[in-house]
Scaffold this motif. Sequence first.
Motif, PDB file in Angstrom:
ATOM      1  N   GLU A   1       0.821  -1.215   0.000  1.00  0.00           N
ATOM      2  CA  GLU A   1       0.000   0.000   0.000  1.00  0.00           C
ATOM      3  C   GLU A   1       0.855   1.265   0.000  1.00  0.00           C
ATOM      4  O   GLU A   1       0.540   2.251  -0.675  1.00  0.00           O
TER       5      GLU A   1
ATOM      6  N   LYS B   1       1.997   2.672  -3.298  1.00  0.00           N
ATOM      7  CA  LYS B   1       0.977   3.148  -4.238  1.00  0.00           C
ATOM      8  C   LYS B   1       0.383   4.492  -3.823  1.00  0.00           C
ATOM      9  O   LYS B   1      -0.513   4.998  -4.485  1.00  0.00           O
TER      10      LYS B   1
ATOM     11  N   GLY C   1      -3.230   3.310  -2.648  1.00  0.00           N
ATOM     12  CA  GLY C   1      -2.989   2.044  -1.966  1.00  0.00           C
ATOM     13  C   GLY C   1      -3.917   1.788  -0.809  1.00  0.00           C
ATOM     14  O   GLY C   1      -4.117   0.640  -0.413  1.00  0.00           O
ATOM     15  N   TRP C   2      -4.479   2.843  -0.241  1.00  0.00           N
ATOM     16  CA  TRP C   2      -5.349   2.692   0.916  1.00  0.00           C
ATOM     17  C   TRP C   2      -6.815   2.933   0.566  1.00  0.00           C
ATOM     18  O   TRP C   2      -7.669   2.968   1.456  1.00  0.00           O
TER      19      TRP C   2
ATOM     20  N   ARG D   1      -7.090  -6.357  -1.239  1.00  0.00           N
ATOM     21  CA  ARG D   1      -5.947  -6.338  -2.146  1.00  0.00           C
ATOM     22  C   ARG D   1      -5.814  -7.722  -2.781  1.00  0.00           C
ATOM     23  O   ARG D   1      -6.290  -8.733  -2.258  1.00  0.00           O
TER      24      ARG D   1
ATOM     25  N   GLN E   1      -7.483  -5.827   3.071  1.00  0.00           N
ATOM     26  CA  GLN E   1      -6.291  -4.990   3.185  1.00  0.00           C
ATOM     27  C   GLN E   1      -6.066  -4.620   4.650  1.00  0.00           C
ATOM     28  O   GLN E   1      -7.013  -4.491   5.428  1.00  0.00           O
TER      29      GLN E   1
ATOM     30  N   PRO F   1      -5.529   1.058   7.391  1.00  0.00           N
ATOM     31  CA  PRO F   1      -4.724   2.161   6.846  1.00  0.00           C
ATOM     32  C   PRO F   1      -3.739   2.712   7.860  1.00  0.00           C
ATOM     33  O   PRO F   1      -4.000   2.776   9.057  1.00  0.00           O
TER      34      PRO F   1
END
Length: 379
Positions: free
Chosen positions: A173, A176, A180-181, A186, A369, A372
């Motif tokens: 993440e 990116k 990414g978040w 994912r 995922q 964050p």
Amino acid sequence: MLNSTSILSLSVLLIAALNNPSDALNIPHSVLETIDRGDIAVLPNFVSPSEVSRWRTDAINLHRDGEFIVDALAGYGKKKKDAKFDPAKDRAVLPAYIPSQKKAGPFVSASLGDASGRQALTQTIANLRHELAVGLQRPGVDALPDGPNNHEISFTRFGPGANLARHVDEHHEELKGRAGWAKPTRRSLSWLIYLNEDDWSADTDGGCLRTYERTTPSSNKVGSRNGDLQIAWLVPTPDDRKERPVFLDGRRNDGKCALYIDSDDGERRIYLTRDFDKDPYLFLSGDMFVQNLLIADKSLKRRFHYIEQPQSAASEFLLSKQDPGETVNDVPPIGGTLVLFDSVTLPHEVLPTTQRERWAASGWFHEAQQRPSNNPIIL
């Protein structure tokens, strides 16, 4: 045109298949070991010739009817910027979900083509997902809540001359930026079932999936550790002949990062770096920046090597594309063959076809995922 009622009805069936797998497939243990060490697992004759023919016929008919979406990601689209673009020679997909439009795709339409055939394919893939989740000890692959894009599935067509450049299917993440978040899941495992004719020849028809496997097998399981994705390797040396996966911990104190490897017994983390600030320029450069700016131990720093070098002007200028630690493996797209690999770890590309269309069913199994970061990189 897609009918909203028919899309909903088949979407319900698709979700039911994904969440109620049946009939174990008995994937060989050797396949699980191959995925765990970061290589590509190839299973010829995974599905019957009649299934291949049925799904290919459906894909061909739906492409003829204009239901596929051309994404211009293949090499043909990029190389022909100054010429008249011919979508028939590029890559096109029939997706189950269209993220850019936040709506169901034609793959799940009950009113298009052989809907029952696609449902049978979806059930086969759901069974596969369940068995891999157990065998690879990735329970998150089989435990996601219902969602429109939690597990991707589509038909894929490569036109004559189309190819896809080298890449990996998933990144950490923090590599990116904000994107990414942005999603709750994912990619964890990549899969394809080839749908080409029996007489496909890699020598004359091309279209192989070229993978770049590590010459030395990984010392530990690849991919992720408790949500921390792998970003690199410590390459072998005469003093330590093991190829060690390197993971990025983005959850250190004050939102900082650190790099680590597994201990030999796999029971603890060995950190290679002190905690460092999330500086995107480090992640947009090559090995030498991490080696010289982050890793203090002289015996370890020279061993650091990204899975896939971040793309930037600096990396293009400073770094050779030749990797002596890689071995090339070409997989011909023979009808009925299933291929599986970890989405994070294995660089790969699709070589150009010659005169024929290249057909496949393809997708990714997702995991949730990680939560964050307090202070993710924003690029």
